[in-house]
Design an enzyme around this catalytic site. Structure first.
Site, PDB file in Angstrom:
ATOM      1  N   LYS A  83     -15.877 -55.825  46.405  1.00 31.39           N
ATOM      2  CA  LYS A  83     -17.262 -56.295  46.568  1.00 31.39           C
ATOM      3  C   LYS A  83     -17.334 -57.794  46.342  1.00 31.39           C
ATOM      4  CE  LYS A  83     -18.248 -52.274  44.207  1.00 31.39           C
ATOM      5  NZ  LYS A  83     -18.098 -51.930  42.802  1.00 31.39           N
ATOM      6  N   LYS A 134      -7.084 -57.751  48.826  1.00 32.69           N
ATOM      7  CA  LYS A 134      -7.604 -56.498  48.254  1.00 32.69           C
ATOM      8  C   LYS A 134      -9.082 -56.347  48.617  1.00 32.69           C
ATOM      9  CE  LYS A 134      -9.696 -55.351  44.168  1.00 32.69           C
ATOM     10  NZ  LYS A 134     -10.113 -54.402  43.222  1.00 32.69           N
ATOM     11  N   LYS A 176     -12.197 -62.787  37.613  1.00 29.46           N
ATOM     12  CA  LYS A 176     -13.650 -62.790  37.796  1.00 29.46           C
ATOM     13  C   LYS A 176     -14.223 -64.179  37.520  1.00 29.46           C
ATOM     14  CE  LYS A 176     -14.515 -57.892  37.175  1.00 29.46           C
ATOM     15  NZ  LYS A 176     -14.828 -56.808  36.256  1.00 29.46           N
TER      16      LYS A 176
HETATM   17  P1  ADP Z   1     -14.684 -53.962  43.284  1.00 34.08           P
HETATM   18  O1  ADP Z   1     -13.376 -54.707  43.233  1.00 34.08           O
HETATM   19  O2  ADP Z   1     -15.164 -53.777  44.677  1.00 34.08           O
HETATM   20  O3  ADP Z   1     -15.745 -54.564  42.370  1.00 34.08           O
HETATM   21  P2  ADP Z   1     -14.525 -51.945  41.258  1.00 34.08           P
HETATM   22  O4  ADP Z   1     -13.881 -52.920  40.316  1.00 34.08           O
HETATM   23  O5  ADP Z   1     -15.927 -51.509  40.983  1.00 34.08           O
HETATM   24  O6  ADP Z   1     -14.389 -52.498  42.740  1.00 34.08           O
HETATM   25  O7  ADP Z   1     -13.581 -50.678  41.340  1.00 34.08           O
HETATM   26  C1  ADP Z   1     -13.950 -49.324  41.131  1.00 34.08           C
HETATM   27  C2  ADP Z   1     -12.707 -48.455  41.293  1.00 34.08           C
HETATM   28  O8  ADP Z   1     -12.214 -48.573  42.630  1.00 34.08           O
HETATM   29  C3  ADP Z   1     -11.544 -48.882  40.387  1.00 34.08           C
HETATM   30  O9  ADP Z   1     -10.838 -47.726  39.959  1.00 34.08           O
HETATM   31  C4  ADP Z   1     -10.681 -49.716  41.273  1.00 34.08           C
HETATM   32  O10 ADP Z   1      -9.330 -49.704  40.879  1.00 34.08           O
HETATM   33  C5  ADP Z   1     -10.863 -49.026  42.628  1.00 34.08           C
HETATM   34  N1  ADP Z   1     -10.701 -49.996  43.703  1.00 34.08           N
HETATM   35  C6  ADP Z   1     -11.537 -51.021  44.007  1.00 34.08           C
HETATM   36  N2  ADP Z   1     -11.091 -51.721  45.063  1.00 34.08           N
HETATM   37  C7  ADP Z   1      -9.921 -51.138  45.433  1.00 34.08           C
HETATM   38  C8  ADP Z   1      -8.969 -51.400  46.466  1.00 34.08           C
HETATM   39  N3  ADP Z   1      -9.141 -52.385  47.341  1.00 34.08           N
HETATM   40  N4  ADP Z   1      -7.889 -50.604  46.550  1.00 34.08           N
HETATM   41  C9  ADP Z   1      -7.709 -49.570  45.671  1.00 34.08           C
HETATM   42  N5  ADP Z   1      -8.566 -49.260  44.693  1.00 34.08           N
HETATM   43  C10 ADP Z   1      -9.660 -50.027  44.554  1.00 34.08           C
HETATM   44  N1  TRP Z   2     -13.485 -51.082  34.746  1.00 31.98           N
HETATM   45  C1  TRP Z   2     -13.611 -50.115  35.799  1.00 31.98           C
HETATM   46  C2  TRP Z   2     -13.810 -50.867  37.137  1.00 31.98           C
HETATM   47  O1  TRP Z   2     -14.283 -51.964  37.180  1.00 31.98           O
HETATM   48  C3  TRP Z   2     -14.762 -49.189  35.585  1.00 31.98           C
HETATM   49  C4  TRP Z   2     -14.602 -48.441  34.312  1.00 31.98           C
HETATM   50  C5  TRP Z   2     -15.336 -48.605  33.182  1.00 31.98           C
HETATM   51  C6  TRP Z   2     -13.634 -47.434  34.023  1.00 31.98           C
HETATM   52  N2  TRP Z   2     -14.909 -47.765  32.204  1.00 31.98           N
HETATM   53  C7  TRP Z   2     -13.865 -47.032  32.692  1.00 31.98           C
HETATM   54  C8  TRP Z   2     -12.618 -46.842  34.770  1.00 31.98           C
HETATM   55  C9  TRP Z   2     -13.073 -46.049  32.079  1.00 31.98           C
HETATM   56  C10 TRP Z   2     -11.812 -45.858  34.153  1.00 31.98           C
HETATM   57  C11 TRP Z   2     -12.043 -45.484  32.832  1.00 31.98           C
HETATM   58  O2  TRP Z   2     -13.503 -50.316  38.143  1.00 31.98           O
END
Ligand code: ADP
Ligand code: TRP
Length: 340
Positions: free
Chosen positions: A211, A208, A129
């Site tokens: 967002k 991957k 990040k």
């Molecule tokens: P982003 O990477 O778009 O910010 P998040 O971190 O909010 O997504 O992810 C929310 C959930 O969706 C998590 O459990 C994450 O592992 C899953 N996830 C996000 N992007 C993918 C992907 N490209 N493939 C599989 N799972 C994903």
């Molecule tokens: N960190 C997770 C993500 O970015 C979101 C998340 C926060 C989460 N607390 C959690 C997922 C507890 C599983 C369990 O996608």
């Protein structure tokens, strides 16, 4: 006879019989996409049939990357609508906003005091990040501790997530084990549940889908924009006639396998491999299958949008149920470490 009980057991009835608690969260940091859906939401929705499921909108977490209060409110509502429209059933799962159970912040502090710096320094997600331009605040660094608190506060056994979150569940196990060793058995040790076929959904550029990489296909995007995004998937410059022995690596084929019936996806893959299928036709098929895959969910979402009071009361009822468990586990932790 010795019966080995594993939370990985695919037999839903056994999971329910064992009283397995399932928990996951999703951040309201932007519009939800196919990676979120196939990596986390669909597995989570399937698991709601198999145990006691807790799903929450991680709005405290979103504060590490989003500093606009109106956007946070809007995104939080959108995540609620998206999740409910996709099949989360509040009669089967406990669905709530993270900040409606602020007990998690207190638990996070207790855990912080036993979390080695080195454990957090090794987290890929923090480094990733920061490399993508997020400010390295203390909150962003300590994010996995809050996530550990989310998981431990509900005595969770199983955490369905995409592969990028595996390390955070490992960190949770390390912290919980340290707490148990230091203060006596207090926390349940959780395991992640990762759907191998959907662990990493590729984005429009083949990385991957995320967002933060600007390469997403939204679940509920508008029709024209979604079509445009799919038609812009990055392909190579080989001519349609050329056979493509690496057809299974093609992004459109990989995505088609998620949204199309298996025989349809297999047919397109075979045609691409043999030569004679143009990328334009393949992308068009991907768009059409994506659009029909989410047709029912789109109708559900439109209905929910007309009934926001229902959505709000669902979240509040979920928080009230979640608080009962959260308070009892927090009390156990407070007693264990001598605060009470
Ligand atoms: P982003 O990477 O778009 O910010 P998040 O971190 O909010 O997504 O992810 C929310 C959930 O969706 C998590 O459990 C994450 O592992 C899953 N996830 C996000 N992007 C993918 C992907 N490209 N493939 C599989 N799972 C994903
Ligand atoms: N960190 C997770 C993500 O970015 C979101 C998340 C926060 C989460 N607390 C959690 C997922 C507890 C599983 C369990 O996608």
């Amino acid at each position: 006879m010795f019966l080995k009980l594993s939370p990985f057991d695919s037999d839903g009835a056994l999971l329910a019989f064992l009283g397995m608690r399932i928990l996951s969260g999703i951040q309201p940091s932007g519009t939800l996409h196919l990676g979120n859906y196939f990596g986390m939401m669909r597995p989570a929705i399937e698991l709601q049939e198999q145990g006691e499921a807790y799903y929450f909108i991680a709005n405290y977490h979103s504060m590490t990357s989003l500093h606009d209060p109106e956007m946070r409110r809007k995104n939080t509502l959108d995540v609620a609508l998206d999740f409910l429209a996709c099949g989360l059933d509040p009669k089967k799962s406990i669905f709530f906003r993270q900040s409606d159970v602020p007990e998690v912040c207190e638990l996070s502090w207790l855990l912080t005091t036993l979390t080695p710096m080195g454990l957090l320094e090794r987290c890929h997600s923090f480094k990733d990040k920061v490399a993508h331009g997020l400010s390295p605040s203390h909150g962003l660094f300590a994010y996995p501790v809050l996530m550990a608190a989310d998981i431990l506060l509900y005595d969770s056994n199983i955490v369905p997530v995409g592969r990028d979150q595996k390390q955070h569940v490992e960190v949770t196990r390390d912290i919980a084990t340290k707490f148990n060793q230091t203060y006596g058995e207090t926390f349940v040790i959780p395991v992640e549940r990762i759907h191998e076929t959907m662990a990493v959904v590729p984005g429009t550029d083949g990385q991957k889908m995320s967002k933060s990489y600007g390469n997403v296909i939204n679940i509920f995007g508008d029709e024209k924009a979604t079509k445009k995004t799919i038609m812009s998937l990055v392909m190579d410059s080989r001519s349609p006639a050329e056979p493509k022995p690496d057809a299974d690596k093609n992004i459109a084929i990989q995505l088609l396998k998620l949204v199309a019936p298996p025989e349809v996806a297999a047919d397109f893959e075979n045609r691409l491999r043999a030569g004679g299928l143009g990328y334009g036709d393949l992308k068009k098929a991907l768009f059409e299958n994506h659009w029909s895959y989410f047709a029912n969910a789109r109708i559900q979402r439109a209905e929910l949008t007309q009934n926001l009071d229902y959505v709000e009361s669902t979240l509040q009822a979920g928080a009230n149920r979640a608080k009962i468990v959260a308070r009892s586990v927090l009390k156990r932790a407070r007693i264990a470490c001598g605060l009470e």
